[in-house]
Design an enzyme around this catalytic site. Structure first.
Site, mmCIF file in Angstrom:
data_model
loop_
_atom_site.group_PDB
_atom_site.id
_atom_site.type_symbol
_atom_site.label_atom_id
_atom_site.label_comp_id
_atom_site.label_asym_id
_atom_site.label_seq_id
_atom_site.Cartn_x
_atom_site.Cartn_y
_atom_site.Cartn_z
ATOM 1 N N HIS A 60 0.877 -1.044 -0.017
ATOM 2 C CA HIS A 60 -0.153 0.036 0.107
ATOM 3 C C HIS A 60 0.788 1.458 -0.162
ATOM 4 O O HIS A 60 2.018 1.061 0.111
ATOM 5 C CB HIS A 60 -1.027 0.329 1.237
ATOM 6 C CG HIS A 60 -0.167 0.147 2.297
ATOM 7 N ND1 HIS A 60 0.829 -0.216 3.064
ATOM 8 C CD2 HIS A 60 -0.090 1.514 3.205
ATOM 9 C CE1 HIS A 60 1.324 -0.310 4.071
ATOM 10 N NE2 HIS A 60 0.850 0.781 4.298
ATOM 11 N N ASP A 62 0.273 5.688 1.588
ATOM 12 C CA ASP A 62 -0.277 5.789 2.627
ATOM 13 C C ASP A 62 -0.871 7.054 2.579
ATOM 14 O O ASP A 62 -0.565 7.708 2.005
ATOM 15 C CB ASP A 62 0.967 6.119 4.090
ATOM 16 C CG ASP A 62 1.971 5.116 5.198
ATOM 17 O OD1 ASP A 62 1.895 3.655 4.920
ATOM 18 O OD2 ASP A 62 2.785 5.363 5.364
ATOM 19 N N HIS A 117 4.934 -0.103 -0.204
ATOM 20 C CA HIS A 117 5.824 -0.640 0.635
ATOM 21 C C HIS A 117 4.581 -1.654 1.465
ATOM 22 O O HIS A 117 3.096 -1.499 1.553
ATOM 23 C CB HIS A 117 5.873 0.368 2.109
ATOM 24 C CG HIS A 117 5.271 1.219 2.446
ATOM 25 N ND1 HIS A 117 4.495 2.684 2.073
ATOM 26 C CD2 HIS A 117 4.463 1.363 3.892
ATOM 27 C CE1 HIS A 117 4.008 2.747 2.933
ATOM 28 N NE2 HIS A 117 3.882 1.925 4.439
ATOM 29 N N ARG A 127 6.436 -8.715 15.762
ATOM 30 C CA ARG A 127 7.127 -7.332 15.291
ATOM 31 C C ARG A 127 5.888 -6.149 15.265
ATOM 32 O O ARG A 127 4.628 -6.653 16.035
ATOM 33 C CB ARG A 127 7.425 -7.780 14.143
ATOM 34 C CG ARG A 127 7.891 -6.265 13.513
ATOM 35 C CD ARG A 127 8.884 -6.126 12.082
ATOM 36 N NE ARG A 127 8.996 -5.457 11.549
ATOM 37 C CZ ARG A 127 8.235 -4.228 10.734
ATOM 38 N NH1 ARG A 127 6.943 -4.635 10.065
ATOM 39 N NH2 ARG A 127 9.145 -3.058 10.535
HETATM 40 O O1 AKG Z 1 4.706 -2.326 10.330
HETATM 41 C C1 AKG Z 1 5.340 -1.685 9.074
HETATM 42 O O2 AKG Z 1 7.036 -1.641 8.712
HETATM 43 C C2 AKG Z 1 4.720 -0.786 8.256
HETATM 44 C C3 AKG Z 1 3.317 -0.154 8.928
HETATM 45 C C4 AKG Z 1 2.945 0.577 7.645
HETATM 46 O O3 AKG Z 1 2.981 1.070 6.064
HETATM 47 C C5 AKG Z 1 1.571 1.472 8.342
HETATM 48 O O4 AKG Z 1 1.594 1.495 9.318
HETATM 49 O O5 AKG Z 1 1.518 2.271 7.391
HETATM 50 FE FE FE2 Z 2 2.285 2.027 5.403
#
Ligand code: AKG
Ligand code: FE2
Length: 190
Positions: A60, A62, A117, A127
């Site tokens: 996605h 952001d 990403h 994690r």
């Molecule tokens: O957890 C991650 O490294 C990415 C999180 C992410 O892309 C988001 O919260 O939009």
């Molecule tokens: Fe993100």
């Protein structure tokens, strides 16, 4: 948490100021930047017995202007390079990841591109990541900045509020940015 958000707010404002300056602009070209809105999201990815069959967070971009992401010592973030290669973004002690969001992509008329990403999971470590999304006031229409528009650089995107844009994201997922592109066809409600 409040302290963290306060620090992130200052940093995001500073970064945006520098980004605008790099385009020959400043905060006065987007006065609404005085009233930012932000959102803190805590992501938790449990250990996964078979990571080949699961995804922590699907690919996605952001929706924010900028996202400041904190990762603990366990990696999992990947960024799409040239539309083909998933490159890991390893956690670095004392460092944050800065993601350009779709609203910055729109505001800069595509000069700053939002990054695709995703987050993968692993077999060993639970994690955690903390995403701080920084954006405009909820109801302000965001469109390519006037000073970036001329005969050779027509506005690439239609004006949209963060609120509206999240609605498009909810219905059209990763096609939302394309949907409001001026040459990308008309917006169809829902
Ligand atoms: O957890 C991650 O490294 C990415 C999180 C992410 O892309 C988001 O919260 O939009
Ligand atoms: Fe993100």
């Amino acid at each position: 948490m409040e302290e963290y958000q306060k620090e992130m707010k200052g940093l995001a404002a500073k970064l945006i100021d520098l980004m605008l300056r790099s385009l020959g602009l400043n905060n006065e070209d987007a006065k609404w930047l005085r009233h930012p809105r932000s959102l803190l999201q805590l992501n938790s990815y449990p250990v996964c017995p078979d990571p080949t069959r699961a995804m922590g967070l699907a690919p996605h971009t952001d929706s924010s202007l900028l996202t400041l992401l904190y990762q603990t010592t366990t990696g999992g973030l990947q960024v799409l390079v040239d539309g083909v290669l998933w490159a890991p973004v390893y956690p670095t002690a004392g460092a944050l990841v800065v993601n350009v969001g779709d609203l910055m992509h729109i505001l800069s008329n595509g000069r700053f591109k939002s990054a695709v990403h995703r987050a993968i999971v692993n077999k060993v470590h639970h994690r955690i990541s903390i995403a701080y999304f920084y954006g405009p006031p909820w109801d302000v229409k965001i469109s390519p900045l006037m000073k970036l528009i001329d005969h050779d650089h027509p506005p690439l995107y239609q004006p949209v509020t963060w609120k509206e844009y999240l609605g498009y994201k909810a219905t059209h997922f990763n096609k939302a940015l394309e949907l409001i592109r001026n040459d990308g066809g008309e917006i169809q409600a829902n």
